[in-house]
Design an enzyme around this catalytic site. Structure first.
Site, PDB file in Angstrom:
ATOM      1  N   CYS A 146      -1.282  -0.403  13.939  1.00 60.39           N
ATOM      2  CA  CYS A 146      -1.841  -0.190  12.602  1.00 60.39           C
ATOM      3  C   CYS A 146      -0.887  -0.638  11.514  1.00 60.39           C
ATOM      4  O   CYS A 146      -1.250  -1.397  10.634  1.00 60.39           O
ATOM      5  CB  CYS A 146      -2.185   1.283  12.400  1.00 60.39           C
ATOM      6  SG  CYS A 146      -3.561   1.776  13.424  1.00 60.39           S
ATOM      7  N   HIS A 147       0.333  -0.135  11.562  1.00 60.73           N
ATOM      8  CA  HIS A 147       1.260  -0.459  10.492  1.00 60.73           C
ATOM      9  C   HIS A 147       2.628  -0.863  11.022  1.00 60.73           C
ATOM     10  O   HIS A 147       3.615  -0.822  10.303  1.00 60.73           O
ATOM     11  CB  HIS A 147       1.375   0.713   9.515  1.00 60.73           C
ATOM     12  CG  HIS A 147       0.057   1.120   8.958  1.00 60.73           C
ATOM     13  ND1 HIS A 147      -0.706   2.101   9.530  1.00 60.73           N
ATOM     14  CD2 HIS A 147      -0.662   0.642   7.928  1.00 60.73           C
ATOM     15  CE1 HIS A 147      -1.836   2.214   8.856  1.00 60.73           C
ATOM     16  NE2 HIS A 147      -1.839   1.345   7.890  1.00 60.73           N
ATOM     17  N   GLY A 148       2.663  -1.189  12.316  1.00 59.56           N
ATOM     18  CA  GLY A 148       3.861  -1.819  12.868  1.00 59.56           C
ATOM     19  C   GLY A 148       5.047  -0.914  13.130  1.00 59.56           C
ATOM     20  O   GLY A 148       6.186  -1.297  12.870  1.00 59.56           O
TER      21      GLY A 148
END
Lengths: 432, 208
Positions: free
Chosen positions: B158-160
């Protein structure tokens, strides 16, 4: 209402009614003989469009609630049943889902119109603030509505957004559990979102009534941004603006119909046709398009700011981006309402509009994707300007527009000459 | 009204019986309203049956060396990874100074306040058991068989966020290590998640 009432009851019944509940007088003064600036352009028709869409969403939503089952094992299938088996369900569900998008398109145009023409300035601050309240309620309603189909995007969108609350220090976890009604997004969450999704549109309707009330005290603003001075500056609302608004509503509904009938899913996500699975996250979670700029701001804060960690910082920036609108009437120091007469600020405004669109673009992309490539690293992977950097740049400009540009430009900018009156602006008589 | 004003005049600035009734009634109404609101707020907290669904029993005999499974507990995922000796060694070789979150995040007795050293994250070195929602925004990170990230653990798409072989956050927006739930081994191959041995004894659960 603006000015004294001009309503004269003509029949025995209307006289009888007027002495008891003067509701016909209220309607007449508000929507028939209401004095409206004669120079309103089509950007002013979106208020009427929004009213129509609130009605469309409420009616289609009430019908959908007759067939929808808010249960984690049945919600997804009940929606498919509405789309396939319920008579005209395909139509009404498509109207409701696409109606949300068209509602937001209209509200964004309505808001940018207000920003461009300075509609938030005295004496319309409360009118503007009520509008921001409506916008916040719309966002909450839209978010909870998107959870109800209980597809993968529904579930994981709800998971991501409720987890934002967990970023609050000390009380975050307790509030998150309270919102969920459990240890994760689940049945309790679905039930309460359904209940609140049904409630909030009626709250919106009530705030819309206040919004109209606050509009009808000072009357409409207008494109040149100078107040109504004489009767010659105005036209009666009916027939001039009922017809103009009606025409705009019809054009807008034609575009809406094109989506409802021919592109019913184009604004949705393919992942939401997969039933919710708590054990597997879609490869790429994105919110509905109308939240993308704020999603980009949330993800742009990748660094700690003093004692505030990146996660909480992102949440603060995201909510701050909306809450800053509440104080906008006091941030803009210029006495001149309309950007038509503010040649420099007008350029900043256009950049602001582009920044908002750019943030929407960033919100739809993976933060590590490249806006443009510059070269390759040692392993041959393309390097360049990442979306997260682009989002950071645009986030900075978003806040700078409100906190630096508007306060400063109002003091240092020399506005152009304005016409003496609305009548002069329309009829082209000599400028003062 | 004039009669009342006259009465107040007689008493001058002294609080009258009417003032007392006014303040007492308003105060009682305010407290009563506050108390009446509480049930309507508290009803949203997890219900008794939700709280009762506290624990599960998992057979880990099928989780062979170097593989992992995801099980559902309390509506969300729990990762059970059977680590090989090189995986354990790699996790234990990480200097604690490299960890953004230096707390164990382990709910098991005696480990709550410990450091994030791998020894404090597991009851048995070969089995790493953690809750499977990214501490950033709750997505389920990918593990063995997919993208394990840059630290041979988990990667949240999702956001690494990158987690290491002890499920500790190493890089990305997630602020904390993946939390370790209460659990204990009932036998060599059975693990009970959501209950400590003490709680199990109290509630009638008996390790068998």
């Amino acid at each position: 209402m603006s000015g004294p009432s001009t309503y004269e009851p003509k029949t025995g019944f209307t006289r009888w009614m007027d002495a008891r509940l003067p509701i016909i007088r209220l309607g007449y003064d508000s929507f028939v003989d209401f004095p409206t600036p004669r120079n309103l352009n089509y950007w002013w028709t979106f208020g009427g469009i929004l009213a129509i869409f609130l009605v469309i969403q409420i009616i289609s939503g009430i019908v959908l609630a007759m067939h929808y089952v808010p249960h984690e094992s049945m919600a997804f299938e009940s929606l498919e049943r509405i789309r396939r088996d319920v008579k005209f369900g395909w139509l009404i569900q498509s109207m409701h889902a696409n109606g949300a998008s068209f509602f937001f398109v209209a509200v964004y145009i309505h808001m940018f119109r207000g920003l461009y023409y300075g509609s938030y300035k005295a004496p319309r601050e409360i009118l503007w603030i009520l509008g921001v309240v409506i916008y916040l309620l719309m966002m909450a309603t839209g978010f909870m509505g998107y959870v109800l189909p209980w597809g993968q995007m529904s579930y994981w969108g709800a998971m991501v957004i409720t987890n934002l609350i967990g970023a609050l220090p000390f009380i975050g976890d307790a509030i998150r559990e309270w919102l969920w009604g459990g240890f994760s997004v689940g049945q309790a969450t679905l039930s309460r979102f359904f209940s609140l999704h049904y409630l909030l549109p009626f709250v919106i309707a009530a705030v819309v009534a206040l919004h109209l009330w606050a509009l009808h005290v000072p009357g409409n603003g207008n494109p040149v941004g100078i107040e109504v001075k004489t009767k010659k500056d105005t036209l009666p609302f009916h027939p001039f603006y009922t017809v103009k608004d009606g025409f705009a509503i019809i054009v807008y509904l034609i575009i809406f119909a094109a989506f409802v009938f021919f592109l019913p899913n184009v604004l949705g996500h393919a992942d939401n046709f997969i039933p919710a699975d708590p054990l597997s996250t879609p490869a790429h979670i994105v919110p509905e398009w109308y939240y993308l700029p704020f999603y980009a701001i949330l993800r742009a804060i990748t660094f700690d700011i003093g004692p505030i960690d990146a996660k909480l910082g992102g949440v603060i920036a995201m909510f701050g981006a909306i809450l800053i609108l509440f104080v906008l009437p006091w941030l803009d120091t210029s006495k001149v309402r309309s950007m038509r007469f503010r040649p420099v600020t007008r350029v900043f405004f256009i950049l602001f509009l582009l920044a908002c669109l750019g943030l929407g673009w960033c919100g739809a992309k993976n933060p590590d994707d490249l806006v443009f490539a510059i070269g390759h690293d040692a392993e041959g992977v393309a390097t360049g300007f990442k979306f997260v950097w682009f989002a950071q740049l645009l986030t900075f400009y978003y806040f700078a527009y409100f906190l630096i540009v508007l306060p400063v430009m109002g003091i240092i900018e020399k506005p152009l000459d304005r016409p003496a009156s609305i009548e002069a602006a329309v009829l082209g008589t000599a400028k003062a | 009204m004039t009669e009342q004003n006259g009465a107040l005049g007689e008493h001058g600035q002294e609080p009258s019986r009417r003032d007392f009734i006014y303040i007492a009634a308003t105060g009682a109404a305010a407290i009563g309203a506050g108390l009446a609101i509480w049930p309507f707020i508290d009803q949203m907290n997890p219900a008794a049956d939700t709280l009762a669904l506290g624990s599960i029993r998992v057979d880990v005999s099928t989780v062979t060396d170097g593989t992992e499974i995801t099980v559902m507990w309390r509506g969300g995922p729990v990762f059970i990874r059977h680590r090989t000796q090189p995986m354990i060694d790699e996790a234990r070789a990480v200097p604690l100074g490299d960890l953004p979150d230096d707390v164990s995040r382990n709910l098991n007795a005696g480990m709550e306040a410990a450091s994030a050293a791998d020894e404090n994250r597991v009851l048995r070195p070969e089995y790493l058991i953690v809750k499977g929602n990214c501490t950033h925004l709750g997505c389920v990170p990918l593990g063995i068989g997919a993208d394990m990230g840059d630290y041979d653990g988990w990667y949240c798409p999702c956001h690494g966020s990158h987690y290491d072989g002890s499920a500790r956050i190493r890089r990305g927006p997630a602020p904390e290590n993946l939390p370790v739930p209460d659990y204990y081994f009932e036998s060599e191959t059975t693990v009970k998640i959501g209950l400590s041995p003490d709680e199990a004894a109290q509630s009638g659960w008996v390790a068998s």
